[in-house]
Write an enzyme that holds these catalytic residues in place. Structure first.
Site, short mmCIF file in Angstrom:
data_model
loop_
_atom_site.label_atom_id
_atom_site.label_comp_id
_atom_site.label_asym_id
_atom_site.label_seq_id
_atom_site.Cartn_x
_atom_site.Cartn_y
_atom_site.Cartn_z
N GLU A 59 0.81 -1.21 -0.13
CA GLU A 59 0.14 -0.03 0.11
C GLU A 59 0.67 1.32 -0.11
OE1 GLU A 59 -4.12 -1.15 2.11
OE2 GLU A 59 -2.46 -0.72 3.63
N CYS A 101 -11.41 0.76 6.63
CA CYS A 101 -11.18 2.21 6.97
C CYS A 101 -11.43 3.05 6.00
CB CYS A 101 -9.59 2.21 7.06
SG CYS A 101 -8.70 1.41 5.47
#
Length: 629
Positions: A298, A397
């Site tokens: 990420e 999230c």
């Protein structure tokens, strides 16, 4: 203008070039963002709450109190943080009622010394702070504190604020100058502690945030699977020249560093973050404003490593980028930071949620080669493996981050200073602050005309400033003052200074029309391609608009032909649709004749709208007709 700061402020710096306006001073009344905020308030908040109850994340707090957490805990180690982000969103959203039972359960799970986490510290769990690199305990505190600050500012200090303050006091006691010298593997607590210091006036919270910033980069988190740069623990913040490692972590850390720099007057620290922002925007940012090109970790890639089909561009990284740009804008007053915030809001934050507010993109690719699979409405998906928007993720999230961003969005529109009022983002809105009342009428971004009408004004001169976006470079923007004077204005800031009277109108005319964009030749993955942008909106080809069942990869465009903007918001470009014949070997001679294509008009749609009409293929960067061998 000289005025006291509103109390309803997501970010409330005590110094800086500009002063933000509160959610009680700015009201978005119509248009693009009003529609999205309405869906967020009436659908997405309930959607997130219901899913958290379904998958057991809110129930973790009750399980902790009842002594069954060892067997009954659900979700990842950071699941608590998403509950807190949702509570923050609910606090900012006017008229939304927060279930007091949830706050009571959170408070009951807090231990006597202020420690609060459902994944660590109880019988059968790992000890407290035994895994700072991956445990996310301080990260969860950060979102808890931000939720507590939101409650205090938007609704008055309540139980959630008290819980947050006890947790912050625990952090200061445990991680202070003479305590644990570690840092969290996921920055977030830093900016939260600064905001709590601003709310309460207590210096210890600011001091603790500054300690965390200065400790970063000492290698205390270890090398780990992805190396020290993943956690931004390879270099001190002041010595770094670019954002690197995990994109969300890097952006949250930079936002916290700006907050610390502003409150302490540390110009060197602020300059370091500005330098990192500049290099990252110039070399590591997608056309959409998205950041992060690595799926495995990420993370940011190296300079100019921006493959569209492998773009990770996490939604949370978009949110964090807007947070950072907003803080830099307040600190410096420079419109370039609002330019990036606008690009990211329209092309990352607005892209994540579906039009109905019940599903979300976690990552935001710029090229989908295969038609996606519609996720089941009652199943959570692995985070980045969903090929279409999913109702929920094992790591969710992003939905809660979008929810809180849309809830506080009016706070990003305008600021004041000692000389007047500044408009940074454009929406149909009403602004009332410090003796000034403005009515803003616009269909932006569909139309570039922004009319600012004065409803109330002090009887002395002041300056109205309007941002002229960087995307207007190469075209002509116009400013019409209340006397009818008309002048061309360049990207940056356009100003009118006068004694304004009720009824005075200032009009900004922005050249919202489609135009072709190329790319730096060092971005290898998109050589021989072009893209369309119209105003702040990036466009894409989507297979549902192509004839004969072709996929998006069959499109080749002709940038020498002028694109045509349509009233429905689409753009038509000249190009060809071709499907190359299959070969036994995919590498023909360079001078082989190109596959003949059908010359046609190709419909492009705003990137934020893609995949709302069912499974499709899509691409932003389109090969040109002269790029084929």
């Amino acid at each position: 203008m000289n005025k006291e700061l509103s109390t309803v402020l997501p970010v409330a710096p005590t110094r800086g070039r500009l002063r933000p306006l509160g959610l009680d001073e700015v009201r978005i009344t119509g248009g693009f963002w009003a529609a999205r905020r309405h869906v967020n308030a009436t659908v997405s908040l309930d959607h997130c709450r219901d899913w958290m109850e379904r998958v057991g994340w809110t129930g973790n707090f009750r399980a902790a109190v009842e002594g069954r957490i060892q067997h009954d805990r659900r979700g990842r180690e950071f699941a608590d943080s998403d509950v807190y982000k949702l509570l923050e969103a609910m606090s900012w959203e006017t008229g939304y009622d927060i279930d007091p039972a949830l706050t009571e359960a959170i408070g009951a799970a807090q231990e006597a010394d202020g420690y609060l986490n459902t994944a660590y510290g109880r019988p059968g769990q790992q000890p407290r702070y035994s895994d700072l690199a991956w445990g996310h305990e301080l990260y969860c505190y950060g979102h808890l504190i931000q939720a507590g600050v939101a409650q205090a500012r938007a609704r008055g200090e309540g139980e959630l604020t008290k819980i947050a303050r006890r947790a912050a006091d625990h952090v200061c006691a445990h991680f202070g100058a003479r305590g644990n010298q570690g840092v969290c593997g996921h920055p977030e607590v830093e900016t939260a502690l600064v905001e709590l210091a601003r709310l309460t006036g207590h210096q210890r919270y600011l001091d603790q945030a500054a300690l965390f910033i200065d400790r970063r980069g000492q290698g205390t988190l270890g090398d780990g699977e992805f190396g020290r740069a993943y956690h931004q623990d390879d270099l001190p913040v002041r010595k770094a020249t670019v954002l690197r490692g995990h994109a969300v972590r890097a952006l949250y850390l930079a936002a916290g560093a700006v907050d610390v720099a502003v409150e302490t007057g540390d110009e060197d620290l602020l300059a370091a973050v500005v330098r990192q922002w500049e290099t990252t925007v110039a070399r590591r940012t997608y056309l959409t404003g998205g950041m992060g090109s690595h799926h495995r970790d990420e993370s940011f890639g190296d300079d100019f490593v921006l493959p569209p089909d492998r773009a990770y561009s996490e939604t949370c990284a978009g949110v964090a980028s807007v947070m950072l740009s907003w803080r830099l804008l307040l600190a410096t007053g420079e419109p370039r930071f609002a330019d990036l915030a606008e690009r990211t809001l329209f092309n990352v934050v607005a892209t994540s949620p579906a039009e109905d507010g019940r599903s979300f993109f976690y990552s935001n690719t710029l090229h989908r080669r295969r038609r996606g699979t519609v996720p089941a409405a009652d199943a959570q998906m692995p985070r980045a493996e969903s090929s279409l928007r999913a109702p929920w993720f094992a790591v969710s999230c992003c939905p809660t981050n979008v929810a809180r961003t849309l809830a506080l969005l009016p706070g990003y529109l305008a600021t004041t200073d000692d000389h007047g009022l500044q408009l940074h983002q454009y929406a149909d809105a009403e602004i009332t602050t410090g003796g000034i009342a403005l009515r803003i009428r616009t269909d932006y971004p569909s139309d570039g005309r922004v009319t600012v009408r004065v409803a109330r004004s002090p009887d002395h001169p002041w300056t109205l400033s309007l941002r002229v976006p960087d995307w207007a470079e190469g075209a002509t923007a116009w400013l019409v003052d209340p006397d009818g004077g008309r002048r061309a204005v360049a990207p940056g800031t356009a100003e009118v200074t006068r004694v304004f009277r009720p009824g005075d109108e200032t009009v900004l005319e922005l050249p919202v029309r489609p135009r072709w964009l190329g790319a730096d030749p060092r971005v290898d993955a998109i050589r021989g391609t072009a893209a369309i942008q119209r105003g702040p909106l990036v466009y894409c080809a989507e297979s549902v608009d192509l004839p004969h069942g072709h996929e998006a990869d069959a499109v080749r465009v002709d940038p020498s032909a002028r694109p045509e903007g349509r009233a429905d918001g689409s753009v038509v470009v000249a190009g060809e649709i071709s499907a190359p014949a299959d070969r036994p070997w995919p590498y023909p001679p360079y001078d082989a004749p190109p596959t003949a294509g059908d010359r046609t008009g190709i419909v492009l749609v705003p990137y934020h709208s893609w995949a709302n009409r069912g499974p499709s293929t899509m691409r932003v960067w389109l090969p040109t007709v002269d790029s084929a061998p």
